[in-house]
Design a protein around this motif. Sequence first.
Motif, PDB file in Angstrom:
ATOM      1  N   GLY A  54       5.751   3.326  -9.399  1.00 47.21           N
ATOM      2  CA  GLY A  54       4.854   4.351  -9.925  1.00 47.21           C
ATOM      3  C   GLY A  54       4.059   5.046  -8.832  1.00 47.21           C
ATOM      4  O   GLY A  54       4.611   5.466  -7.817  1.00 47.21           O
ATOM      5  N   PRO A  55       2.719   5.158  -9.013  1.00 45.10           N
ATOM      6  CA  PRO A  55       1.902   5.874  -8.025  1.00 45.10           C
ATOM      7  C   PRO A  55       1.897   5.201  -6.652  1.00 45.10           C
ATOM      8  O   PRO A  55       1.646   5.866  -5.646  1.00 45.10           O
ATOM      9  CB  PRO A  55       0.506   5.863  -8.656  1.00 45.10           C
ATOM     10  N   ARG A  56       2.188   3.914  -6.604  1.00 43.82           N
ATOM     11  CA  ARG A  56       2.174   3.232  -5.307  1.00 43.82           C
ATOM     12  C   ARG A  56       3.338   3.683  -4.423  1.00 43.82           C
ATOM     13  O   ARG A  56       3.244   3.619  -3.198  1.00 43.82           O
ATOM     14  CB  ARG A  56       2.180   1.720  -5.491  1.00 43.82           C
ATOM     15  N   GLU A  57       4.435   4.142  -5.034  1.00 49.15           N
ATOM     16  CA  GLU A  57       5.517   4.683  -4.211  1.00 49.15           C
ATOM     17  C   GLU A  57       5.085   5.986  -3.547  1.00 49.15           C
ATOM     18  O   GLU A  57       5.351   6.205  -2.354  1.00 49.15           O
ATOM     19  CB  GLU A  57       6.781   4.910  -5.030  1.00 49.15           C
ATOM     20  N   SER A  58       4.417   6.840  -4.296  1.00 53.50           N
ATOM     21  CA  SER A  58       3.919   8.092  -3.715  1.00 53.50           C
ATOM     22  C   SER A  58       2.926   7.801  -2.598  1.00 53.50           C
ATOM     23  O   SER A  58       2.939   8.454  -1.546  1.00 53.50           O
ATOM     24  CB  SER A  58       3.254   8.950  -4.797  1.00 53.50           C
ATOM     25  N   GLU A  59       2.048   6.811  -2.821  1.00 52.20           N
ATOM     26  CA  GLU A  59       1.106   6.414  -1.781  1.00 52.20           C
ATOM     27  C   GLU A  59       1.843   5.931  -0.538  1.00 52.20           C
ATOM     28  O   GLU A  59       1.484   6.284   0.598  1.00 52.20           O
ATOM     29  CB  GLU A  59       0.201   5.295  -2.296  1.00 52.20           C
ATOM     30  N   ALA A  60       2.865   5.107  -0.748  1.00 56.38           N
ATOM     31  CA  ALA A  60       3.608   4.539   0.383  1.00 56.38           C
ATOM     32  C   ALA A  60       4.252   5.636   1.217  1.00 56.38           C
ATOM     33  O   ALA A  60       4.186   5.610   2.458  1.00 56.38           O
ATOM     34  CB  ALA A  60       4.662   3.560  -0.124  1.00 56.38           C
ATOM     35  N   ARG A  61       4.867   6.587   0.564  1.00 56.61           N
ATOM     36  CA  ARG A  61       5.572   7.643   1.303  1.00 56.61           C
ATOM     37  C   ARG A  61       4.589   8.577   2.014  1.00 56.61           C
ATOM     38  O   ARG A  61       4.810   8.967   3.169  1.00 56.61           O
ATOM     39  CB  ARG A  61       6.478   8.420   0.356  1.00 56.61           C
ATOM     40  N   ALA A  62       3.502   8.926   1.336  1.00 58.86           N
ATOM     41  CA  ALA A  62       2.514   9.815   1.957  1.00 58.86           C
ATOM     42  C   ALA A  62       1.828   9.123   3.132  1.00 58.86           C
ATOM     43  O   ALA A  62       1.592   9.733   4.186  1.00 58.86           O
ATOM     44  CB  ALA A  62       1.494  10.253   0.924  1.00 58.86           C
ATOM     45  N   SER A  63       1.510   7.846   2.966  1.00 66.66           N
ATOM     46  CA  SER A  63       0.860   7.102   4.034  1.00 66.66           C
ATOM     47  C   SER A  63       1.782   6.959   5.245  1.00 66.66           C
ATOM     48  O   SER A  63       1.365   7.161   6.385  1.00 66.66           O
ATOM     49  CB  SER A  63       0.444   5.717   3.533  1.00 66.66           C
ATOM     50  N   ALA A  64       3.047   6.616   4.987  1.00 66.97           N
ATOM     51  CA  ALA A  64       4.001   6.490   6.097  1.00 66.97           C
ATOM     52  C   ALA A  64       4.131   7.800   6.860  1.00 66.97           C
ATOM     53  O   ALA A  64       4.193   7.813   8.095  1.00 66.97           O
ATOM     54  CB  ALA A  64       5.360   6.040   5.565  1.00 66.97           C
ATOM     55  N   ALA A  65       4.153   8.912   6.132  1.00 62.72           N
ATOM     56  CA  ALA A  65       4.272  10.217   6.791  1.00 62.72           C
ATOM     57  C   ALA A  65       3.099  10.475   7.719  1.00 62.72           C
ATOM     58  O   ALA A  65       3.258  11.033   8.818  1.00 62.72           O
ATOM     59  CB  ALA A  65       4.377  11.321   5.740  1.00 62.72           C
ATOM     60  N   PHE A 174      -4.747   5.294  -0.347  1.00 63.21           N
ATOM     61  CA  PHE A 174      -4.549   4.193  -1.287  1.00 63.21           C
ATOM     62  C   PHE A 174      -5.624   4.154  -2.375  1.00 63.21           C
ATOM     63  O   PHE A 174      -6.391   3.206  -2.500  1.00 63.21           O
ATOM     64  CB  PHE A 174      -4.451   2.872  -0.521  1.00 63.21           C
ATOM     65  N   GLY A 175      -5.616   5.203  -3.176  1.00 60.39           N
ATOM     66  CA  GLY A 175      -6.565   5.288  -4.272  1.00 60.39           C
ATOM     67  C   GLY A 175      -6.409   4.163  -5.282  1.00 60.39           C
ATOM     68  O   GLY A 175      -7.382   3.749  -5.908  1.00 60.39           O
ATOM     69  N   THR A 176      -5.186   3.651  -5.459  1.00 62.55           N
ATOM     70  CA  THR A 176      -4.970   2.570  -6.420  1.00 62.55           C
ATOM     71  C   THR A 176      -5.648   1.273  -5.996  1.00 62.55           C
ATOM     72  O   THR A 176      -5.827   0.373  -6.817  1.00 62.55           O
ATOM     73  CB  THR A 176      -3.472   2.287  -6.608  1.00 62.55           C
ATOM     74  N   GLN A 177      -6.040   1.165  -4.740  1.00 59.64           N
ATOM     75  CA  GLN A 177      -6.620  -0.078  -4.233  1.00 59.64           C
ATOM     76  C   GLN A 177      -8.140  -0.023  -4.092  1.00 59.64           C
ATOM     77  O   GLN A 177      -8.769  -1.040  -3.796  1.00 59.64           O
ATOM     78  CB  GLN A 177      -6.003  -0.414  -2.865  1.00 59.64           C
ATOM     79  N   ARG A 178      -8.742   1.132  -4.301  1.00 60.34           N
ATOM     80  CA  ARG A 178     -10.175   1.275  -4.033  1.00 60.34           C
ATOM     81  C   ARG A 178     -11.047   0.442  -4.957  1.00 60.34           C
ATOM     82  O   ARG A 178     -12.197   0.153  -4.641  1.00 60.34           O
ATOM     83  CB  ARG A 178     -10.582   2.750  -4.123  1.00 60.34           C
ATOM     84  N   SER A 179     -10.517   0.056  -6.118  1.00 61.18           N
ATOM     85  CA  SER A 179     -11.305  -0.758  -7.039  1.00 61.18           C
ATOM     86  C   SER A 179     -11.424  -2.207  -6.583  1.00 61.18           C
ATOM     87  O   SER A 179     -12.255  -2.962  -7.101  1.00 61.18           O
ATOM     88  CB  SER A 179     -10.676  -0.727  -8.439  1.00 61.18           C
ATOM     89  N   LYS A 180     -10.618  -2.607  -5.609  1.00 62.38           N
ATOM     90  CA  LYS A 180     -10.670  -3.979  -5.111  1.00 62.38           C
ATOM     91  C   LYS A 180     -11.858  -4.133  -4.165  1.00 62.38           C
ATOM     92  O   LYS A 180     -12.071  -3.320  -3.265  1.00 62.38           O
ATOM     93  CB  LYS A 180      -9.369  -4.335  -4.387  1.00 62.38           C
ATOM     94  N   ALA A 181     -12.618  -5.207  -4.367  1.00 58.15           N
ATOM     95  CA  ALA A 181     -13.872  -5.378  -3.636  1.00 58.15           C
ATOM     96  C   ALA A 181     -13.676  -5.442  -2.132  1.00 58.15           C
ATOM     97  O   ALA A 181     -14.562  -5.052  -1.368  1.00 58.15           O
ATOM     98  CB  ALA A 181     -14.584  -6.636  -4.134  1.00 58.15           C
ATOM     99  N   TRP A 182     -12.536  -5.939  -1.696  1.00 59.72           N
ATOM    100  CA  TRP A 182     -12.322  -6.129  -0.255  1.00 59.72           C
ATOM    101  C   TRP A 182     -11.773  -4.889   0.437  1.00 59.72           C
ATOM    102  O   TRP A 182     -11.788  -4.802   1.668  1.00 59.72           O
ATOM    103  CB  TRP A 182     -11.362  -7.300  -0.010  1.00 59.72           C
ATOM    104  N   PHE A 183     -11.270  -3.919  -0.333  1.00 63.83           N
ATOM    105  CA  PHE A 183     -10.576  -2.780   0.258  1.00 63.83           C
ATOM    106  C   PHE A 183     -11.578  -1.682   0.588  1.00 63.83           C
ATOM    107  O   PHE A 183     -11.829  -0.767  -0.201  1.00 63.83           O
ATOM    108  CB  PHE A 183      -9.507  -2.247  -0.700  1.00 63.83           C
ATOM    109  N   ASP A 184     -12.202  -1.787   1.762  1.00 62.85           N
ATOM    110  CA  ASP A 184     -13.116  -0.731   2.187  1.00 62.85           C
ATOM    111  C   ASP A 184     -13.196  -0.715   3.715  1.00 62.85           C
ATOM    112  O   ASP A 184     -12.682  -1.602   4.401  1.00 62.85           O
ATOM    113  CB  ASP A 184     -14.497  -0.877   1.552  1.00 62.85           C
ATOM    114  N   ALA A 185     -13.837   0.322   4.223  1.00 66.66           N
ATOM    115  CA  ALA A 185     -13.894   0.531   5.671  1.00 66.66           C
ATOM    116  C   ALA A 185     -14.582  -0.627   6.390  1.00 66.66           C
ATOM    117  O   ALA A 185     -14.174  -1.023   7.492  1.00 66.66           O
ATOM    118  CB  ALA A 185     -14.622   1.843   5.972  1.00 66.66           C
ATOM    119  N   GLU A 186     -15.620  -1.191   5.783  1.00 64.46           N
ATOM    120  CA  GLU A 186     -16.343  -2.287   6.424  1.00 64.46           C
ATOM    121  C   GLU A 186     -15.443  -3.487   6.679  1.00 64.46           C
ATOM    122  O   GLU A 186     -15.530  -4.132   7.727  1.00 64.46           O
ATOM    123  CB  GLU A 186     -17.536  -2.702   5.565  1.00 64.46           C
ATOM    124  N   THR A 187     -14.588  -3.812   5.704  1.00 70.16           N
ATOM    125  CA  THR A 187     -13.671  -4.939   5.878  1.00 70.16           C
ATOM    126  C   THR A 187     -12.755  -4.717   7.071  1.00 70.16           C
ATOM    127  O   THR A 187     -12.598  -5.593   7.931  1.00 70.16           O
ATOM    128  CB  THR A 187     -12.817  -5.131   4.609  1.00 70.16           C
TER     129      THR A 187
END
Length: 216
Positions: A54-65, A174-187
């Motif tokens: 789903g949306p994670r494939e689009s994220e993967a391809r855009a991020s790799a690019a 990686f918008g799908t991951q932003r809700s995870k508490a650990w996924f942020d710039a500080e980490t």
Amino acid sequence: MHPLALARPGKGLRILCLGAHSDDMEIGAGGTILNWIAAGAVLEVHWCVASAAGPRESEARASAADFLKGVATVEVHIGGFRDGYLPAERAAVKDWVEGFKRRLDPDVVLTHRRDDAHQDHRLLCELAWNAFRDHLVLEVEIPKWDGDLGQPNLYVPLPDEILLRKVELLQRHFGTQRSKAWFDAETFMALARLRGVECRARYAEGFFARKLLLTD
């Protein structure tokens, strides 16, 4: 601590990235890859993501690019396996990894750590070592809720601008991951700072090199 260099200006370097999920290689080795690009190495990258539906494939391809912008040769491979269920699909995942073995001869394989708490990560590591026994395999680390970080034995120092670029791209793609508490710039910044302390640098990424061959 003696420095070694894989990437030099004008030198060819074939890289196989075997990640379980769409953000894994970016988190574990994104700064290193950006650093190799900045060093002027002529890279050939095979960017392989086992599970990105789903949306994670689009994220993967855009991020790799974005992460691989400027790389001479790039191939992105999406496995389509179910997140969290890779061990249950072991035979199919193994066939997928073996397919890369039959046609690729990488200088370095980047994959997950053998002792990672995530079951998908552990399986990818095991299959990578099965398939690429005669290659340099570097295992990445992924911070997470489980608190399973280990003690790396190989470090890649990162200039400030490289680390900031890595963090900016992670936040962007990686918008799908932003809700995870650990996924942020500080980490990401904090882990890079700790690894930098361990290798007398400001920032660094840490890797696990379980088997190395020293030649003349």
